[in-house]
Design an enzyme around this catalytic site. Structure first.
Site, PDB file in Angstrom:
ATOM      1  N   CYS A  89       0.845  -1.189   0.000  1.00  0.00           N
ATOM      2  CA  CYS A  89       0.000   0.000   0.000  1.00  0.00           C
ATOM      3  C   CYS A  89       0.882   1.241   0.000  1.00  0.00           C
ATOM      4  CB  CYS A  89      -0.986  -0.007   1.161  1.00  0.00           C
ATOM      5  SG  CYS A  89      -0.281  -0.519   2.711  1.00  0.00           S
ATOM      6  N   GLY A  90       1.916   1.200  -0.786  1.00  0.00           N
ATOM      7  CA  GLY A  90       2.761   2.375  -0.960  1.00  0.00           C
ATOM      8  C   GLY A  90       3.476   2.740   0.328  1.00  0.00           C
TER       9      GLY A  90
END
Lengths: 287, 82
Positions: A89-90
């Site tokens: 998720c980055g």
């Protein structure tokens, strides 16, 4: 055509990866929708609670409630870090961890002893890696946090605060402003800072008394602050994952484009070469 | 008509009009009719009844009721439709 084979392999793996990232993007998008609905659904309760507390609050009362006790000096504080159980998720988890380290460093610089409570596998993994002791670790909070989760998280801290074992509780979480903006943030949930009074106070009939009502509501207020942090973090996680997976999908698309062009160029060069060889051979025979 | 809303941390369970509300206060039931004086009272455990065109019942535990200008707000940590 050895290069061509290799390129075909790479094109296939990129296609497969893109399929996965695209699916994850769509799953995260739908989860995010539901999570942000939960953020919205939590607002009326928070609003009602803070309105009533602010209308009952006054300085004299603050002296008598342990949860409102403002401190001149902190000696021991608890920092609760909320992270996700999953990655991909980055920078979501990394940003939260950075914010937590920042908060902890700042408190320790002031000579405060810090207990670190970590929620979510990613945060636990990090602090285990750097070898820092954690006062508690939890991984059982899902992406649909409930009010009961918040209560189980903060009730022991509230008891410690009342008994005087700790002097403050901070929560590091993501603020879910919108899909694009969910910055990490540190909130102090204890001692409670009374919400600002909005508008003129009404004269209410209070049953049984202002004291009794505050005794009942202040713990709810603290639990609700934690509940909101949980739902906002859950929504922000999905938003971050959606963004990360969207750019992964886009990048895979760009890469495929490039690979296909290289492959076709190699194929064409090969054919051209074969023709040249045949023509050359035929010319040699005629000559 | 009274404007009634029942909210829990997770959701707004009810929003609408009613002719009367009976809430389980900490020391017994309290009935609220039109033009009630502004009041805040702590809730105990029991059944909350909303009477009117769309009657509804909820099991609640803890929280409070706020009445002001014919608006009744039931704010409770645990509530479910019964």
């Amino acid at each position: 055509m050895a290069k061509g084979r290799e390129l075909i392999g790479r094109i296939k793996t990129t296609e497969n990866t893109r399929k996965i990232t695209r699916t994850m993007e769509m799953v995260a998008a739908s989860k995010m929708k539901r999570a942000s609905d939960r953020v919205t659904a939590a607002r009326p309760y928070a609003k009602a609670l803070s309105e009533v507390i602010s209308s009952l609050y006054n300085e004299d009362l603050a002296e008598r409630f342990p949860l409102l006790r403002q401190l001149t000096s902190e000696k021991r504080a608890a920092v609760v870090l909320l992270t996700a159980n999953r990655g991909l998720c980055g920078g979501f988890n990394a940003n939260l961890i950075k914010e937590a380290r920042h908060t902890v460093a700042e408190l320790e610089a002031r000579g405060v002893q810090v207990d670190l409570h970590v929620v979510g596998r990613k945060g636990i993994g990090y602090f285990r890696y750097v070898g820092r002791d954690m006062a508690s670790q939890r991984t059982d909070i899902t992406d649909k946090p409930t009010a009961a989760d918040a209560a189980s998280l903060v009730d022991t801290l509230m008891a410690d605060f009342i008994s005087g074992a700790i002097d403050a509780v901070y929560v590091v979480h993501s603020q879910f402003h919108s899909v694009l903006s969910a910055p990490p943030h540190t909130d102090r949930v204890l001692p409670v800072s009374a919400p600002a009074r909005s508008g003129a106070g009404r004269d209410y009939l209070l049953y049984p008394s202002a004291d009794a009502i505050l005794t009942e509501l202040l713990p709810s207020y603290v639990r609700n602050a934690v509940y909101r942090a949980l739902v906002e973090t859950a929504a922000a996680e999905q938003a971050a994952r959606r963004t990360a997976m969207k750019s992964a999908t886009d990048n895979a698309g760009d890469m495929l484009h490039l690979l296909r062009r290289t492959y076709n160029r190699a194929r064409q060069a090969n054919i051209t070469q074969e023709i040249a060889e045949i023509v050359g051979g035929a010319a040699a025979l005629q000559g | 008509m009274l404007k009634v809303s029942v909210v829990s941390p997770e959701a707004t369970l009810f929003e609408g009009e009613a002719t009367s509300v009976v809430a389980p206060a900490f020391d017994g039931e309290v009935g609220i009719l039109l033009n009630h004086a502004p009041m805040i009272t702590v809730l105990g455990q029991g059944t909350l009844r909303v009477e009117g065109a769309t009657p509804a019942r909820f099991t609640v535990s803890g929280g409070f009721v706020q009445v002001v200008d014919n608006q009744v707000r039931v704010v409770t940590e645990q509530a479910s439709r019964a």
